[in-house]
Every structure is written in structure tokens, then in C-alpha cells.
Design an enzyme around this catalytic site. Structure first.
Site, mmCIF file in Angstrom:
data_model
loop_
_atom_site.group_PDB
_atom_site.id
_atom_site.type_symbol
_atom_site.label_atom_id
_atom_site.label_comp_id
_atom_site.label_asym_id
_atom_site.label_seq_id
_atom_site.Cartn_x
_atom_site.Cartn_y
_atom_site.Cartn_z
ATOM 1 N N LYS A 118 0.508 -1.407 0.156
ATOM 2 C CA LYS A 118 -0.108 0.180 0.172
ATOM 3 C C LYS A 118 1.021 1.617 -0.142
ATOM 4 O O LYS A 118 0.528 2.255 0.223
ATOM 5 C CB LYS A 118 -1.343 -0.314 0.935
ATOM 6 C CG LYS A 118 -1.577 -1.189 1.440
ATOM 7 C CD LYS A 118 -2.285 -1.343 2.606
ATOM 8 C CE LYS A 118 -2.508 -2.738 2.851
ATOM 9 N NZ LYS A 118 -3.947 -2.870 4.277
ATOM 10 N N GLY A 173 1.285 6.874 0.350
ATOM 11 C CA GLY A 173 0.536 4.717 0.604
ATOM 12 C C GLY A 173 -0.716 5.899 0.966
ATOM 13 O O GLY A 173 -1.525 6.967 1.277
ATOM 14 N N ALA A 224 -0.672 -2.556 14.942
ATOM 15 C CA ALA A 224 -0.060 -4.537 14.800
ATOM 16 C C ALA A 224 -1.229 -5.297 15.450
ATOM 17 O O ALA A 224 -1.235 -5.592 16.060
ATOM 18 C CB ALA A 224 0.746 -4.847 14.083
ATOM 19 N N CYS A 242 -5.159 -3.339 16.473
ATOM 20 C CA CYS A 242 -5.944 -2.850 15.362
ATOM 21 C C CYS A 242 -6.309 -4.945 14.740
ATOM 22 O O CYS A 242 -5.114 -4.451 14.498
ATOM 23 C CB CYS A 242 -5.314 -2.159 14.444
ATOM 24 S SG CYS A 242 -6.605 -1.812 13.170
ATOM 25 N N THR A 286 -5.140 -4.378 11.109
ATOM 26 C CA THR A 286 -3.381 -3.891 10.748
ATOM 27 C C THR A 286 -3.003 -5.837 10.992
ATOM 28 O O THR A 286 -2.994 -5.699 12.220
ATOM 29 C CB THR A 286 -2.706 -3.292 11.319
ATOM 30 O OG1 THR A 286 -3.744 -1.778 10.856
ATOM 31 C CG2 THR A 286 -1.893 -2.406 11.237
#
Length: 191
Positions: free
Chosen positions: A52, A64, A174, A177, A180
Site C-alpha cells: 500500500k 501510501g 498491529a 488493531c 492491521t
């Protein structure tokens, strides 16, 4: 269940961001843009290694995205065209893209948010016509964006290397979430 329960969320609504974390950190003449690789549709992880974060304009610009992949790629193409039209003028290219994005009938429907940066500037672009430059050199978008942003701001004064700030902050996002992951794409401008 009513029809509203089946609507696709708008990425201009921060409460609907579910799918990624993109973080930019600028410090000591170095810009780091990091993005996770998870693609989620609802509660299902569809892919874990999406890219991304991309280089544009012959590598001079990094961008991004959070939001719809197809919409983001369409915006990247438009941004590339603006960068060709206004070489070495990232601000002008971003403002022109945001203006088109807000006013063009086709582009108005594009659901994504972009972080765009070069050696001197960092911008957050939205479909509402926003071209925002962070005052502290840190900006994030996506479902884990606020977690990464908070972590980066907390670490910023204690860590000199923006790459380490970005990596540590993305690791924190990470862990918090569910949309993520820790499969990162990291692009750097400067040394």
C-alpha cells in the site's frame, strides 16, 4: 436489518476506517513511510502482504493509501499525471489533485485517503479537498492510524531515527488493531 446496515462505509468517515495502517515520520532530514500488508473485507483477512506504499515520480515521491485499492490506484495515476505537469512541485500537484478529487463528478466517489511525501514535504490528501501538512512531521491514516500516530508521537523525542520510530509504532498498531498486521512495506527518502 435495514438497508443502512448494508451500506459500504465512506473513508471520509474516520469511524469506518477498517483495513490498514499507513504512517509517515519525518525527522533529521529523513522521511519514512510505512504501511501494513493486511487486506480485510469485513471480519475476514483476504490477503496479508499487500503493498500500500509506492514510489512515484521516478522515486522522488512516496505515497501510501488507506481505503479502496482500485480507487487509490486511480488517485495514484492522477497524482503521477499532476507530478508530470508540475515537476518538483509536490504542493501544487497535491492541491490540484485534491481540487479535482473534490469537484470532479467521477473522482468525488473515490474512497481512499493518501499520504504523499517527498524530500521536503508531507501531505495528507482526502476527497473532501483537504491537503494537510502535519506540523510535527508525523501523520497516519487507516484503522490503526491513530494507534500508530500516538505511538510515534510518544517515541519521537526519545528516538532519533525515524525508521525506528515508524517500525516501533507500526508494531504497536498491529498489536491493537485487528485490521492491521506486521507485514510492512517501508520506503525511505533521505539519510
Amino acid at each position: 436489518m435495514n438497508a443502512a446496515d448494508h451500506e459500504i462505509p465512506s473513508y471520509t468517515d474516520a469511524s469506518a476506517w477498517r483495513g490498514t495502517t499507513i504512517l509517515a515520520v519525518r525527522k533529521n532530514g529523513k522521511l519514512v513511510l510505512a504501511g501494513d500488508g493486511q487486506v480485510s473485507i469485513g471480519p475476514t483477512v483476504m490477503k496479508g502482504n499487500a503493498k500500500k506504499v509506492r514510489r512515484l515520480a521516478g522515486g522522488r515521491v512516496i505515497a501510501g493509501f488507506a481505503g479502496s485499492t482500485a480507487d487509490a490506484f486511480a488517485l495514484f495515476e492522477r497524482l503521477e499525471a499532476k507530478l508530470e505537469q508540475y515537476p518538483s512541485q509536490l504542493t501544487r500537484a497535491c492541491v490540484d489533485l485534491a481540487k479535482d478529487w473534490r469537484t470532479d463528478k467521477y473522482m468525488r466517489r473515490l474512497d481512499a485517503m493518501l499520504i504523499v511525501a517527498d524530500a521536503e514535504s508531507t501531505f495528507l490528501l482526502t476527497g473532501a479537498g483537504d491537503v494537510l501538512e502535519p506540523e510535527d512531521g508525523i501523520v497516519a491514516v487507516g484503522s490503526g492510524g491513530n494507534y500508530a500516530l500516538s505511538a510515534a508521537r510518544a517515541i519521537f523525542e526519545y528516538e532519533d531515527d525515524p525508521e525506528q520510530i515508524a517500525l516501533k509504532s507500526m508494531a504497536i498498531a498491529a498489536k491493537i488493531c485487528v485490521y492491521t498486521n506486521d507485514n510492512l512495506t517501508v520506503e525511505i527518502i533521505g539519510s
